[in-house]
Design a protein around this motif. Structure first.
Motif, PDB file in Angstrom:
ATOM      1  N   ASP A  57      -7.329   4.191  -7.630  1.00 13.50           N
ATOM      2  CA  ASP A  57      -8.271   3.087  -7.750  1.00 13.50           C
ATOM      3  C   ASP A  57      -7.694   1.893  -6.999  1.00 13.50           C
ATOM      4  N   LYS A  58      -8.364   1.438  -5.947  1.00 14.25           N
ATOM      5  CA  LYS A  58      -7.776   0.392  -5.121  1.00 14.25           C
ATOM      6  C   LYS A  58      -7.649  -0.942  -5.845  1.00 14.25           C
ATOM      7  N   GLY A  59      -8.399  -1.131  -6.895  1.00 13.70           N
ATOM      8  CA  GLY A  59      -8.254  -2.351  -7.695  1.00 13.70           C
ATOM      9  C   GLY A  59      -7.369  -2.171  -8.905  1.00 13.70           C
ATOM     10  N   GLY A  60      -6.721  -1.004  -9.004  1.00 12.86           N
ATOM     11  CA  GLY A  60      -5.952  -0.672 -10.195  1.00 12.86           C
ATOM     12  C   GLY A  60      -4.467  -0.974 -10.046  1.00 12.86           C
ATOM     13  N   HIS A  70       1.181 -12.558 -10.330  1.00 19.13           N
ATOM     14  CA  HIS A  70       0.386 -13.172  -9.275  1.00 19.13           C
ATOM     15  C   HIS A  70      -0.115 -12.097  -8.309  1.00 19.13           C
ATOM     16  N   ILE A  71      -1.208 -12.436  -7.607  1.00 16.03           N
ATOM     17  CA  ILE A  71      -1.743 -11.562  -6.565  1.00 16.03           C
ATOM     18  C   ILE A  71      -2.093 -12.399  -5.345  1.00 16.03           C
ATOM     19  N   THR A  72      -1.856 -11.820  -4.179  1.00 15.63           N
ATOM     20  CA  THR A  72      -2.423 -12.334  -2.941  1.00 15.63           C
ATOM     21  C   THR A  72      -3.237 -11.209  -2.322  1.00 15.63           C
ATOM     22  N   GLU A  73      -4.382 -11.541  -1.761  1.00 16.34           N
ATOM     23  CA  GLU A  73      -5.220 -10.548  -1.097  1.00 16.34           C
ATOM     24  C   GLU A  73      -5.300 -10.795   0.403  1.00 16.34           C
ATOM     25  N   HIS A 126      -3.454   0.973  -0.915  1.00 18.21           N
ATOM     26  CA  HIS A 126      -4.818   1.154  -0.418  1.00 18.21           C
ATOM     27  C   HIS A 126      -5.202   0.093   0.610  1.00 18.21           C
ATOM     28  N   GLU A 127      -4.721  -1.151   0.424  1.00 18.19           N
ATOM     29  CA  GLU A 127      -5.176  -2.280   1.221  1.00 18.19           C
ATOM     30  C   GLU A 127      -3.980  -3.104   1.666  1.00 18.19           C
TER      31      GLU A 127
END
Length: 827
Positions: free
Chosen positions: A616-619, A584-587, A569-570
C-alpha cells in the motif's frame, strides 16, 4: 529426531497433530509449522557479562550470566560454554551464586548492574537444585535488577538478594531481601528510599551473620544518567540482616554526596574491609576494625573513572594486603590498596570477578567480552570467541551470494557475516569487521556491496571499500562532541543515528541528526534537507551524568531523529521518527515537512523503527517505546493514508514486552513480525492481533528484524544473530488445510552448494544452512503401524526420479514425535 540418508541432498521437515483455526486465520496454528526453526549463526564473540562464579574443588566448572543472553556453564575451564537457562528464562543476568554447602543449588538474579543506555531488565529470581538442569522461578519478579546474591555457607535455604530495582523510575521494590525457605517467601530487610537500590552485598567469609551492603541512588532517563544522591550509602549488619547500621558516615570515609559503592571483606582477617566509593573525594578506602573507622588509601582516577559502569572491589582469599579493583583494566594491589598495577584480560571493561578461595590463581572474570578463565593468576586467560552472546543494535543485508548479514556489536566492532557457507558451520573465517563502530547503523552500497557505510557515537561516520581496504571518514559535521551537553553542539547525532540509502536513487545516502542530511557523492559533501524534526526541548539536553561524575558520550543525546525510511513506492516520500516522540513526512524530497504524530500516542516515546507497507503506497508502520521512562508498554502503529490517521496494533503482545521493531513480509500481505524486549511476535492480519513466534528462539531482547530471500533475520541483544531459513509454510497457509490428511508445502528455490548442516555443529561455531532442498509437510494424524509415508521426486516428464521413505511407525518408536528431519550430508 533426524534420519540420515547419505547419498541424497534433500531436507524434510514434518509436523502433525494440527488444531483447527479460524477461517480468518487470525492466529497462526504453531503446531502446523513447528518444524520451522531459528538457527543461531553467531558470531561467536562474547558480549557483556557482569556476573561470574566458580566452585571450589571443581577446577574446570564455572558459570556466567550474560547481559542479555541468559546463564552459561563450562565444564572444561572455558574451552566451551553451553547455555543452561534456555527453556526456562533468559535475558539480562545480574548475579549467579552457587551454594557452598550443596553445589547443586544455584540461584540466579535477573537484570545486570551496568546501567548503560541499552541495558535490559531481568525476570526475577530463579533457582536450580540439580546444577542447572531445571529451574524454578522463586519470586522477586518486580525486582528488575539483582546485582548480588549471597547464600548461607551451611544452609542453602537462607539466601540474600541485593535488588537495585527499576532504574528508569523510582519504586518501592529496592533494597536487600532475605529468604529463609529457599525462595518460597522473601522479606525486605533493608530499604532506604524509592530511588536508592542495593548494588553490592557481601557476606563475611568467616561469619555469615555479618553482612555488608551498599545502596545506590541511580536513575537513567532517555536524556540523562544520574548517579549519586540521597540514599547512596554503605551498611553493615551483625545479626544476619535483622538490623543495619550505616558505616559510610564513620570517620575517614568519603563525605559529601556519594554515588555507587563497592565493598569486600578479607577472608584472612575479617576486620579488614575494603571499599571503593564514587564521590568528589572518593577512592579506595580501608578499614582495619570492621568498618568502624576508615582510611583513604588511594584516589587514582583510573580506578574510579565512569564509576557507574564499574566500581567493584575484591579481596584476595590468601593475602590480606592483596586487593583487586575492576575498571577499563583490572587493577591489583599487593600493599593494602596504596598502589595498584593495571592488567588486561582478553577484553577490556571489567565488571565481575570470582577468585577461588583455595587457589587464588584460579579466577573467572566478567567483562564487556563475556567471561574468561585463568589458572595462573591472570598470566593467561581463556578466549571469549566461543560465546554467542553478542549484542547487536540493528541488522541489514547485502546482495552478495550467499548474502551477508551486517550489524554493530556493542563493546566490539561492526560485523558482516555469511548467512551460509561452503563448510559445515559458520566460524571466524566467515565474518569480518566492516564500516563504523560498536553503535552503528550500517548501509551497504546498492551498486557495489564491497563498499559499506557505518556510523558510531559522536557523529563518527566511515566508508570502507573491502576490495582495497581503504577507509575514509565522511562525518556530516567534523567535530568530536564528546563531553558536551546536547544543547551545546550544532548537530545532535545520537549514539545509534540512522543511515540508509534511497530505494530509488542508488547514489543518495541519508543520515540523521536533529536534521535529515543527504549525500550523493559517497559522503564527500552533505546537504541538510529538513528543519529540526524533534521537539527541541533544551531542558532535556543538559549535561548527563551528575551529580558527581559527568558522562556525555552521545548515549543520552536527546532530541534526535532516530528512524528514517523512504517509500519504496514513491520517490521523495520520506518518513522520520524522533527519539522524543514525533513522526514527520515529506512528499517532495524534503522541501516541505508535516508533523503526522498520532494524536493518541503518549508524548516522549522513542520512535525506534519505521517500516513501509510493501502493498500500500500510503501505508507505513512504526514501533515506539517508552522503556527509558519506565514505561514497558508495547507501542505499534499503522497508517494507510500517509499518516492522516493511525491505528494502534498491539493486541496480543504482552503488556511488558516493549517493542523495538515491526517488519512487513513482502511475500504475503498482512503478515507482520515484531521484535520486543522478550522475543518475536507474528501477526497474520495486519496487526489486528499478535501471537508469540518464538519457536526455538531463546528469551532474549530483540533489537531489529529484516527479511531477505524469504528468510527472517533476527538481531538480538545478547544472543548474536538468528534466522529462519524458509517462511514458505506461513505464506502458503490456507483455509481448509486442517481437513486434509496430508499437505506438502511448495519448497522455496534452493541452490546446490558445497557444505551443509551436520548432525551436530561443533562447539563455538554457528549453525550452517542445511544442504539441498527443504520440504515442509504435515500429517493430520499419526500413521499406524502398517502404513509408510513416502515422498517421490519426479522428473519433468513425470517419471519418478527418487523415492524417500519419510515416516513409518515401528512399534512405538515414533510415538508422540512432533518432527522428523531427513537430510543428506553431501554428495
Amino acid at each position: 529426531m533426524k534420519i540420515l540418508i547419505k547419498s541424497f541432498k534433500f531436507f524434510f521437515l514434518v509436523s502433525f497433530f494440527i488444531p483447527s483455526f479460524s477461517s480468518a486465520q487470525d492466529n497462526l496454528p504453531i503446531d502446523l509449522i513447528d518444524a520451522i526453526e531459528y538457527r543461531s549463526i553467531g558470531p561467536y564473540r562474547g558480549g557483556r557479562s557482569a556476573a561470574v562464579t566458580g566452585i571450589p574443588g571443581k577446577p574446570e566448572l564455572f558459570y556466567f550470566g550474560s547481559a542479555g543472553g541468559g546463564v552459561w556453564k563450562t565444564t572444561d575451564g572455558g574451552k566451551s560454554w553451553g547455555n543452561i537457562s534456555d527453556g526456562y528464562f533468559g535475558g539480562s543476568i545480574g548475579a549467579v551464586a552457587v551454594s557452598e554447602y550443596d553445589n547443586n543449588v544455584i540461584y540466579v538474579g535477573g537484570g545486570e548492574k551496568t546501567v548503560r543506555g541499552n541495558m535490559s531488565f531481568g525476570y526475577g529470581m530463579w533457582k536450580s537444585v540439580d546444577a542447572g538442569k531445571t529451574w524454578e522461578n522463586v519470586g522477586l519478579n518486580n525486582s528488575r535488577h539483582i546485582p548480588r546474591i549471597e547464600i548461607h555457607p551451611k544452609n542453602p535455604d537462607i539466601v540474600y538478594a541485593a535488588v537495585l530495582g527499576n532504574v528508569f523510575k523510582p519504586g518501592p521494590e529496592r533494597g536487600v531481601y532475605r529468604s529463609k525457605d529457599g525462595g518460597e517467601s522473601w522479606e525486605k530487610i533493608l530499604f532506604v528510599n524509592d530511588r536508592a537500590g542495593a548494588v553490592d552485598l557481601i557476606m563475611d567469609p568467616s561469619n555469615p551473620r555479618i553482612l555488608y551492603a551498599s545502596t545506590w541512588n541511580v536513575q537513567r532517563t532517555p536524556f540523562t544518567l544520574e548517579s549519586g544522591g540521597p540514599g547512596s550509602a554503605l551498611w553493615k549488619s551483625t545479626d544476619g540482616g535483622d538490623n543495619w547500621i550505616e558505616i559510610s558516615k564513620n570517620a575517614g570515609y568519603a563525605n559529601g554526596t556519594l554515588g555507587i559503592i563497592g565493598v569486600t571483606v578479607s577472608p584472612v582477617n575479617n576486620d579488614v574491609v575494603y571499599s571503593i566509593a564514587e564521590a568528589e573525594n572518593g577512592g579506595v578506602f580501608k578499614s582495619e576494625d570492621g568498618g568502624n573507622t576508615w582510611n583513604k588509601v588511594n584516589e587514582k582516577r583510573d580506578l574510579r573513572q565512569r564509576a557507574w559502569y564499574y566500581t567493584r572491589i575484591y579481596a584476595d582469599p590468601k593475602n590480606v594486603d592483596k586487593v583487586y579493583v575492576l575498571n577499563v583494566q583490572y587493577h591489583v594491589s599487593e600493599d593494602g590498596g596504596k598502589t595498584f598495577k593495571g592488567y588486561n584480560a582478553p577484553h577490556g571493561d571489567h565488571h565481575d570477578l570470582w577468585i577461588d578461595p583455595n587457589n587464588p590463581n584460579r579466577m573467572i572474570i566478567g567483562d564487556d567480552g563475556g567471561a574468561q578463565v585463568t589458572y595462573d593468576g591472570g598470566e593467561n586467560w581463556s578466549t571469549y570467541h566461543n560465546q554467542p552472546t553478542a549484542q547487536f543494535y540493528r541488522v541489514t543485508t547485502d546482495d552478495h551470494f550467499p548474502y551477508r548479514i551486517y550489524g554493530a556489536q556493542q563493546d566490539n566492532s561492526t560485523v558482516r557475516i555469511l548467512h551460509r557457507t561452503e563448510g559445515y558451520s559458520i566460524d571466524e573465517d566467515d565474518w569480518e569487521s566492516t564500516a563504523g563502530g560498536e553503535s552503528a547503523h550500517i548501509a551497504v552500497d546498492p551498486e557495489d556491496n564491497e563498499i559499506v557505510y557505518g556510523g558510531s557515537y559522536g557523529g563518527f561516520f566511515s566508508r570502507i571499500d573491502h576490495k582495497t581496504e581503504q577507509i575514509r571518514l565522511i562525518n556530516v559535521w567534523p567535530e568530536n562532541p564528546m563531553g558536551y551537553a546536547a544543547k551545546d553542539i550544532a548537530y545532535r547525532f545520537q549514539w545509534n543515528f540512522p543511515i540508509v540509502f534511497s530505494p530509488h536513487n542508488k547514489n543518495k545516502l541519508y543520515a540523521a541528526s536533529q536534521f535529515l542530511h543527504i549525500s550523493t557523492d559517497e559522503g564527500q559533501s552533505w546537504k541538510t534537507i529538513s528543519p529540526d524534526l524533534t521537539r527541541n526541548d533544551t531542558t532535556r539536553m543538559i549535561s548527563s551524568g551528575g551529580p558527581i561524575t559527568k558522562d556525555n558520550t552521545s548515549v543520552e543525546y536527546y532530541g534526535t531523529i532516530f528512524a528514517v525510511a523512504e517509500s519504496i513506492h514513491e520517490e521523495g516520500v520520506i518518513y522520520t521518527g524522533s527519539d522524543d516522540g514525533l513522526i514527520h513526512i515529506t512528499e517532495d524530497g524534503g522541501e516541505t515537512w508535516t508533523n503526522i504524530t498520532p494524536d493518541n500516542m503518549p508524548e516522549w516515546l522513542m520512535i525506534n523503527s519505521i517500516e513501509i507497507d510493501p502493498f500500500d503506497k500510503g501505508g507505513m508502520y512504526f514501533a515506539a517505546t517508552g522503556y527509558k521512562s519506565g514505561d514497558f508498554t508495547p507501542y505499534l502503529y499503522k497508517t494507510n493514508n500517509y499518516g492522516k490517521s493511525w491505528t494502534r496494533i498491539t493486541e496480543g503482545i504482552d503488556s511488558e514486552h516493549f517493542t523495538r521493531v515491526v517488519r512487513a513480509d513482502p511475500r504475503r500481505e498482512g503478515v507482520l513480525y515484531s521484535g520486543t524486549e522478550s522475543g518475536v511476535y507474528i501477526s497474520l492480519n495486519d496487526g489486528n492481533n499478535w501471537q508469540p513466534f518464538q519457536l526455538n528462539l531463546p528469551v532474549v531482547p530483540i533489537t531489529d528484524l529484516t527479511l531477505k530471500d524469504n528468510n527472517l533475520i533476527v538481531a538480538t541483544q545478547g544472543r548474536s544473530f538468528w534466522l529462519i531459513d524458509d517462511l514458505s509454510p506461513i505464506h502458503q497457509l490456507k483455509e481448509g488445510m486442517e481437513n486434509k490428511s496430508i499437505h506438502l508445502f511448495k519448497p522455496k528455490k534452493s541452490y546446490r552448494l558445497y557444505g551443509g548442516q551436520p548432525e551436530e555443529t561443533p562447539d563455538g561455531k554457528g549453525i550452517n544452512h542445511p544442504g539441498g532442498v527443504m520440504f515442509y509437510y504435515f500429517l493430520k494424524e499419526e500413521p499406524d503401524t502398517t502404513n509408510a509415508i513416502t515422498l517421490t521426486i519426479m522428473e519433468n516428464d513425470g517419471i519418478p526420479s527418487k523415492l524417500f521413505l519419510l515416516f513409518q511407525k515401528i512399534k512405538n518408536y515414533f510415538l508422540n514425535q512432533k518432527k522428523v528431519v531427513i537430510y543428506s550430508c553431501g554428495i
